[in-house]
Scaffold this motif. Structure first.
Motif, short mmCIF file in Angstrom:
data_model
loop_
_atom_site.label_atom_id
_atom_site.label_comp_id
_atom_site.label_asym_id
_atom_site.label_seq_id
_atom_site.Cartn_x
_atom_site.Cartn_y
_atom_site.Cartn_z
N LEU A 182 0.83 -1.20 0.00
CA LEU A 182 0.00 0.00 0.00
C LEU A 182 0.87 1.26 0.00
CD1 LEU A 182 -3.08 -0.22 0.05
CD2 LEU A 182 -3.01 0.60 2.41
N THR A 183 1.91 1.25 0.85
CA THR A 183 2.85 2.37 0.89
C THR A 183 3.47 2.60 -0.48
OG1 THR A 183 3.41 1.64 3.10
CG2 THR A 183 4.84 3.30 2.13
N LEU A 184 3.90 1.49 -1.09
CA LEU A 184 4.54 1.60 -2.40
C LEU A 184 3.57 2.12 -3.44
CD1 LEU A 184 6.70 -1.65 -2.43
CD2 LEU A 184 7.50 0.71 -2.30
N LYS A 185 2.32 1.68 -3.33
CA LYS A 185 1.32 2.12 -4.29
C LYS A 185 1.10 3.62 -4.18
CE LYS A 185 -1.00 -1.56 -5.79
NZ LYS A 185 -1.78 -2.71 -5.47
N GLN A 186 1.08 4.11 -2.95
CA GLN A 186 0.91 5.54 -2.75
C GLN A 186 2.08 6.31 -3.36
OE1 GLN A 186 0.41 5.54 1.44
NE2 GLN A 186 -1.79 5.17 1.33
N LEU A 187 3.30 5.80 -3.13
CA LEU A 187 4.48 6.45 -3.71
C LEU A 187 4.40 6.45 -5.23
CD1 LEU A 187 7.47 5.07 -1.67
CD2 LEU A 187 6.85 7.45 -1.98
N ASN A 188 3.95 5.32 -5.75
CA ASN A 188 3.82 5.15 -7.18
C ASN A 188 2.86 6.18 -7.76
OD1 ASN A 188 1.84 3.13 -9.17
ND2 ASN A 188 3.94 3.56 -9.76
N LYS A 189 1.76 6.42 -7.05
CA LYS A 189 0.77 7.36 -7.57
C LYS A 189 1.16 8.82 -7.27
CE LYS A 189 -2.01 4.49 -9.44
NZ LYS A 189 -0.79 3.83 -9.97
N SER A 190 1.57 9.08 -6.00
CA SER A 190 1.78 10.48 -5.60
C SER A 190 3.06 11.06 -6.17
CB SER A 190 1.78 10.60 -4.08
OG SER A 190 2.88 9.91 -3.55
N SER A 191 4.15 10.27 -6.21
CA SER A 191 5.38 10.90 -6.69
C SER A 191 5.85 10.29 -8.01
CB SER A 191 6.47 10.80 -5.63
OG SER A 191 6.62 9.47 -5.22
N ASP A 192 4.94 9.59 -8.68
CA ASP A 192 5.26 9.09 -10.02
C ASP A 192 6.46 8.16 -10.04
OD1 ASP A 192 3.38 9.67 -11.79
OD2 ASP A 192 4.40 11.34 -12.76
N MET A 193 6.69 7.47 -8.92
CA MET A 193 7.81 6.54 -8.92
C MET A 193 7.41 5.30 -9.73
SD MET A 193 10.06 5.14 -5.74
CE MET A 193 8.85 4.07 -5.03
N THR A 194 8.24 4.95 -10.70
CA THR A 194 7.97 3.79 -11.53
C THR A 194 8.36 2.54 -10.76
OG1 THR A 194 8.56 5.17 -13.39
CG2 THR A 194 8.42 2.80 -13.80
N ILE A 195 7.52 1.52 -10.80
CA ILE A 195 7.84 0.30 -10.07
C ILE A 195 7.83 -0.92 -10.99
CG2 ILE A 195 7.07 -1.28 -8.25
CD1 ILE A 195 6.35 1.12 -6.60
N ILE A 196 8.92 -1.66 -10.95
CA ILE A 196 8.99 -2.92 -11.68
C ILE A 196 9.10 -4.00 -10.62
CG2 ILE A 196 10.31 -4.32 -13.32
CD1 ILE A 196 11.33 -1.73 -14.55
N SER A 197 8.05 -4.80 -10.47
CA SER A 197 8.02 -5.76 -9.37
C SER A 197 8.03 -7.19 -9.89
CB SER A 197 6.76 -5.51 -8.53
OG SER A 197 6.62 -6.52 -7.58
N ILE A 198 9.10 -7.90 -9.55
CA ILE A 198 9.18 -9.31 -9.90
C ILE A 198 8.46 -10.08 -8.81
CG2 ILE A 198 10.77 -11.25 -10.09
CD1 ILE A 198 12.79 -9.20 -11.20
N THR A 199 7.47 -10.86 -9.17
CA THR A 199 6.67 -11.47 -8.12
C THR A 199 6.10 -12.83 -8.51
OG1 THR A 199 4.77 -11.10 -6.67
CG2 THR A 199 4.58 -10.25 -8.89
N HIS A 200 5.83 -13.64 -7.49
CA HIS A 200 5.13 -14.91 -7.69
C HIS A 200 3.69 -14.78 -7.23
CE1 HIS A 200 8.18 -17.73 -8.96
NE2 HIS A 200 9.02 -17.25 -8.07
N ASP A 201 3.37 -13.63 -6.64
CA ASP A 201 2.04 -13.44 -6.07
C ASP A 201 1.10 -12.92 -7.15
OD1 ASP A 201 -0.23 -12.56 -4.82
OD2 ASP A 201 0.81 -11.63 -3.14
N MET A 202 0.22 -13.79 -7.62
CA MET A 202 -0.63 -13.43 -8.75
C MET A 202 -1.67 -12.37 -8.38
SD MET A 202 0.69 -14.80 -11.20
CE MET A 202 1.98 -15.99 -11.42
N ASP A 203 -2.04 -12.35 -7.12
CA ASP A 203 -3.00 -11.31 -6.72
C ASP A 203 -2.34 -9.93 -6.74
OD1 ASP A 203 -5.63 -12.63 -5.87
OD2 ASP A 203 -4.10 -13.91 -4.98
N GLU A 204 -1.05 -9.91 -6.43
CA GLU A 204 -0.31 -8.65 -6.54
C GLU A 204 -0.16 -8.27 -8.01
OE1 GLU A 204 3.73 -8.63 -4.89
OE2 GLU A 204 4.17 -7.07 -6.35
N ALA A 205 0.22 -9.23 -8.82
CA ALA A 205 0.42 -8.97 -10.25
C ALA A 205 -0.87 -8.47 -10.90
CB ALA A 205 0.91 -10.23 -10.95
N ALA A 206 -2.02 -9.00 -10.44
CA ALA A 206 -3.30 -8.62 -11.02
C ALA A 206 -3.61 -7.15 -10.82
CB ALA A 206 -4.42 -9.47 -10.42
#
Lengths: 275, 285
Positions: A182-206
């Motif tokens: 959630l914190t990362l999502k806020q950063l992603n939206k508020s300060s336009d930080m681009t995020i590339i997340s390697i993950t096995h969690d399909m709910d996160e990927a969705a």
């Protein structure tokens, strides 16, 4: 037009140069500023290798990578790393500071940041990952989840325009994982930080803006989660979609297309009203 | 094998320092053959609870009964060996205790220590390595040349080789990718059912609780604040909130659907199959 902050073209890489087999073959993609991209694929599909190439920890055999407009090579990699940060899966072996705050400050010291500014940045980063109380603790004696947050704070303090997470949240328990996401999502939206997340969690990927799907070192698809999960039925789908497919097998009235949790609940409401 | 905690209080002593009450008047009874999940926040005493079952942590007050054997303050240390033979303990990240030159030697270590003859130990090793889903050809390999998931299996095989009647596990799935985790847990669940073990597992993941356990102990500040059936626990929304316990995915979606449609489903759903069935039964689909 949105700016492309990451551009990868014709990227080729193999660990053993004598071997013809490549870990990554002909990878092409770009990421826009402020985008959240999830990279998925099986173990050994080349996800972590890609992450290391992006920050210049491995040297590519062929092709090019450009980060924030800078073409990555041996001479520019230090400059590139001021724009892109990587958080590893296991933070165990990377602590250099004797306290949490020293460790978070390490990256800033390396770029000769003035003390005042550094202090503020460290404070801010610790607050983001909810570690302010532990700032004087020894990082090597923290729990697995706390260590992971220290590593993340160290990168966030540098305020990179692109953050690469290499399964950086797997060691966390589900509760703290959700909070950090959630914190990362806020950063992603508020300060336009681009995020590339390697993950096995399909709910996160969705929940990403886009999914990159790697298979045996090749980029086999790139698209919206709904498209990727519909097209590649062999992937383990997110929970709501798994439920939709299960219901579909039993009842024909269930829609044929991919559904997010929101959509599924709405559809159930509507079908309930019709009765 | 029945596990009973009677008013157990315990602390760690390091030199002159005592950490007060890592276990504080813990009182519960686990029936033979049950699969119990132990949940709670970091530092709530989950791992200490497991250690108390294996005689690694001796109560300063109260007693722990494992089957017919009692662990209490006056117990002499030698008799703990019988308990450790019955209670197999899998620590967190058990692969870090692999040490031998070959997988076979590593697995045989436990049985040999308990006096099993070498030939018999080797036979057991061949048997358990297959039960954790690995081939017998791996027995001659060095445990350090294996992948993370394989190492974890070998470490668990080492415990199974002692043929314990009680299996105690501290986050057996931690740090594995979802597929590896699922494999390890279904393996444990299968073993639990086949051997009619009494199993106790510490976990942070409510999906594990929902899928594998039949009852739950919630720890908080060294106390066992709740001991209930899994379904009962997840039925009680207020308790979940006040104990700050996470809700499994299926149950979470069920609550959302019930709220939005105003239809109450016939049962508390813990898995995706149950949720799908209930939605059909309730006529929502």
């Amino acid at each position: 037009m949105t700016a492309r902050v990451v551009e990868v073209s014709n990227l080729v890489f193999g660990y053993d140069k004598r071997d013809k087999e490549q870990t990554l073959t002909d990878i092409n993609f770009s990421v826009n500023k402020g985008e959240w991209v999830a990279v998925i694929g099986h173990n050994g599909s080349g996800k972590s290798t890609l992450a290391k190439l992006l920050v210049g920890l491995l040297e590519m055999d062929d092709g090019s990578i450009s980060i924030a407009g800078i073409n990555l090579n041996d001479n520019t990699k230090w400059e590139v790393r001021r724009h892109i940060g990587l958080v590893f899966q296991n933070p165990e072996n990377q602590f250099v500071g004797t306290t949490v705050q020293d460790d978070v400050a390490f990256g800033l010291e390396n770029i000769n940041m003035p003390y005042e500014e550094m202090n503020n940045r460290v404070e801010e980063a610790l607050k983001m990952v909810d570690l302010s109380e532990l700032r004087f603790h020894d990082p090597s004696r923290l729990s697995g989840g706390q260590k992971q947050r220290v590593a993340l704070a160290g990168i966030l303090a540098l305020r990179p325009s692109v953050l690469v997470l290499d399964e950086a949240l797997v060691m966390l328990d589900p509760g703290s994982r959700r909070e950090l996401l959630l914190t990362l999502k806020q950063l992603n939206k508020s300060s336009d930080m681009t995020i590339i997340s390697i993950t096995h969690d399909m709910d996160e990927a969705a929940e990403a803006d886009r999914i990159l799907l790697l298979e045996a070192g090749r980029l086999v698809d790139s698209g919206k989660p709904s498209d990727v999960f519909s097209k590649h039925q062999q992937l383990e789908p997110p929970f709501s979609e798994a439920l939709r497919r299960m219901l579909k097998r039993q009842k024909n009235t269930v829609p044929d297309t991919y559904m997010t949790e929101e959509e599924l609940v709405n559809w159930l409401c509507k079908s309930h009203l019709k009765m | 094998m029945q596990i009973t905690f009677k008013d157990v209080t315990a602390d760690y002593q390091i030199g002159p320092l005592r950490t007060p009450r890592v276990l504080d008047s813990v009182d519960f009874n686990l029936e033979p053959g049950t699969f119990t999940a132990v949940i709670g926040h970091t530092g709530s005493g989950k791992s200490s609870l497991l250690k108390a079952m294996n005689g690694l942590l001796i109560p300063v007050k109260g007693e722990v009964h494992i089957g017919g054997t009692v662990i209490n303050r006056s117990k002499n240390k030698k008799s703990l060996k019988t308990i450790r033979k019955k209670v197999g303990m899998v620590f967190q990240f058990p692969e870090s205790q692999l040490f031998a030159e070959t997988v076979e030697q590593d697995i045989c270590f436990g049985p040999l220590n308990f006096g099993v003859p070498l030939e018999e130990a080797k036979r057991i090793a061949r048997q358990v390595i297959q039960q954790v889903g690995l081939g017998p050809d791996i027995l001659t390999k060095s445990p350090f040349a294996l992948s993370g998931g394989q190492k974890r299996r070998v470490a668990i095989a080492g415990i199974l080789a002692m043929q314990p009647e009680v299996l105690v596990l501290d986050e057996p799935g931690a740090g594995l990718d979802p597929r590896g985790k699922k494999e390890i847990l279904s393996l444990i669940s299968k073993w639990h059912n086949n051997e009619k073990l009494t199993t106790v597992m510490v976990t942070h993941d409510m999906e594990d609780v929902a899928h594998y356990a039949d009852n739950v102990v919630v720890m908080e500040k060294g106390q066992a604040v709740l001991h209930k059936g899994v379904r009962e626990l997840f039925a009680d929304i207020h308790a979940l909130k006040s104990l700050r316990v996470d809700i499994p995915q299926a149950r979470k979606l069920q609550l959302k659907i019930e709220q939005e449609t105003g239809v109450k489903l016939p049962q508390v759903c813990l898995t995706i199959d149950e949720l799908a069935n209930c939605l059909m039964k309730a006529g929502l689909v």
